[in-house]
Design an enzyme around this catalytic site. Structure first.
Site, PDB file in Angstrom:
ATOM      1  CD  GLU A   1      -2.431   5.305   4.268  1.00  0.00           C
ATOM      2  OE1 GLU A   1      -1.825   5.609   5.309  1.00  0.00           O
ATOM      3  OE2 GLU A   1      -3.245   6.061   3.712  1.00  0.00           O
TER       4      GLU A   1
ATOM      5  CB  SER B   1      -0.896  -0.004   1.243  1.00  0.00           C
ATOM      6  OG  SER B   1      -1.495   1.255   1.447  1.00  0.00           O
TER       7      SER B   1
ATOM      8  CE1 TYR C   1      -4.079  -1.792   5.210  1.00  0.00           C
ATOM      9  CE2 TYR C   1      -3.318   0.361   4.459  1.00  0.00           C
ATOM     10  CZ  TYR C   1      -3.777  -0.909   4.186  1.00  0.00           C
ATOM     11  OH  TYR C   1      -3.920  -1.315   2.877  1.00  0.00           O
TER      12      TYR C   1
END
Length: 327
Positions: free
Chosen positions: A130, A128, A152
């Site tokens: 992120e 991701s 996450y």
């Protein structure tokens, strides 16, 4: 003989598009799902119910190594796409332990089971953007340092390194896809993009009067999920495994998403949107923008759906859904 693909997270947005794509390619498609999903198809498998009869679903928990091991041993997949994760970033702040446990141990279970029982299987890990967090450069590419700002993001970074470790230590064909935000009419309602388009449809129908959101200036690189699953497949068709950033190379603010969504149904967003502090992240990431030059060069991949078209598709879908329910 048809290739066999195993998808974790097959009931999610990406899993459903990938399952359709692989079925069209002639694959025998298997999916790992929780038992509760099989018992409640109306709510938990709605994204794949239209192709349910073409799929082979297996009840297992990614947090149980033995159940994952048994599924891998039974199927002997040629390709495995590991998409399952606790992926809602805001929730990861509320329940860090669950997020870390599910995302890290689940990835480890899949990799270990494949190494033991299907070592020739080609593996894709859903990384991701992120993982970049507060990146020191923009746009971000495969060489950009990673500084995640949520549990996450941290859990995805651990999975990213696990995948690379299995590739290097055990010579497995294991790839990481570093996917930037990708949306669709199948996006979960807890995500800000779907929250916006669903509420826009409700307001247009007279079923809602306001929309509460957090940071309107956060910038994201938003693409169409249907485009991104093709990139996953391309990665596993290469001669050698590698890692790739998948993105559009454009950033847009939440404010822009609002303007296009409300404008598509001839409404002024400023009359309905209210800022709410509860929707601000404890540690915000203000801009993520991907450089997909490597994917374009090596995979011959590029996005096909523009930002404006993506937003319009999502609004149209939600409007049609609410009109059908009201009829």
């Amino acid at each position: 003989m048809a290739k066999k693909a195993l998808i974790t997270g097959i009931t999610g947005q990406d899993g459903s598009y990938l399952a359709e794509f692989l079925l069209d390619k002639g694959y025998e498609v298997h999916g790992i799902v929780r038992r509760v999903a099989l018992e409640d198809p109306a709510h938990r498998t709605w994204r794949i119910n239209h192709i349910r009869e073409k799929l082979k679903l297996h009840s297992a928990s990614l947090e149980s190594y033995s159940s994952v091991f048994n599924v891998v041993e039974k199927i002997q997949p040629d390709e495995c796409y590991h998409l399952a994760a606790q992926s809602f970033v805001s929730y990861s702040f509320e329940d860090e332990f669950s997020t870390m446990n599910t995302n890290i141990n689940g990835t480890h279970s899949i990799l270990s089971a494949l190494k033991e029982r299907a070592p020739k299987c080609r593996f894709y890990f859903a990384g991701s953007s992120e993982m970049f967090g507060v990146a020191p450069q923009s746009p971000q590419n495969e060489a950009t340092p990673l500084f995640p700002r949520s549990s996450y993001g941290i859990s995805k970074l651990a999975g990213f390194h696990l995948t690379r470790n299995y590739r290097e230590a055990y010579k497995m064909f294991a790839c990481n896809g570093i996917l930037f935000n990708h949306e669709s009419p199948r996006r979960g309602f807890e995500f800000v993009t779907r929250k916006i388009t669903d509420t826009v449809a409700k307001i247009k129908m007279g079923q809602a009067t306001e929309l509460r959101l957090g940071n309107l200036e956060a910038k994201r690189d938003w693409g169409f999920a249907g485009d991104y699953v093709t990139a996953m497949w391309f990665m596993l068709q290469q001669k050698t495994p590698d890692d790739f950033v998948i993105a559009t190379g454009e950033t847009h603010t939440v404010r822009e998403f609002l303007e296009i969504s409300f404008g598509h149904v001839d409404l002024d967003w400023q009359k309905y949107v209210k800022k709410d502090e509860q929707f601000f992240r404890p540690a915000e990431i203000y801009e993520l923008k991907g450089d997909f030059a490597k994917a374009r060069r090596v995979l011959n991949w590029k996005p096909t759906v523009s930002f404006k078209e993506l937003v319009h598709r999502m609004v149209d879908h939600d409007l049609a859904r609410h009109q059908k329910q009201a009829a």
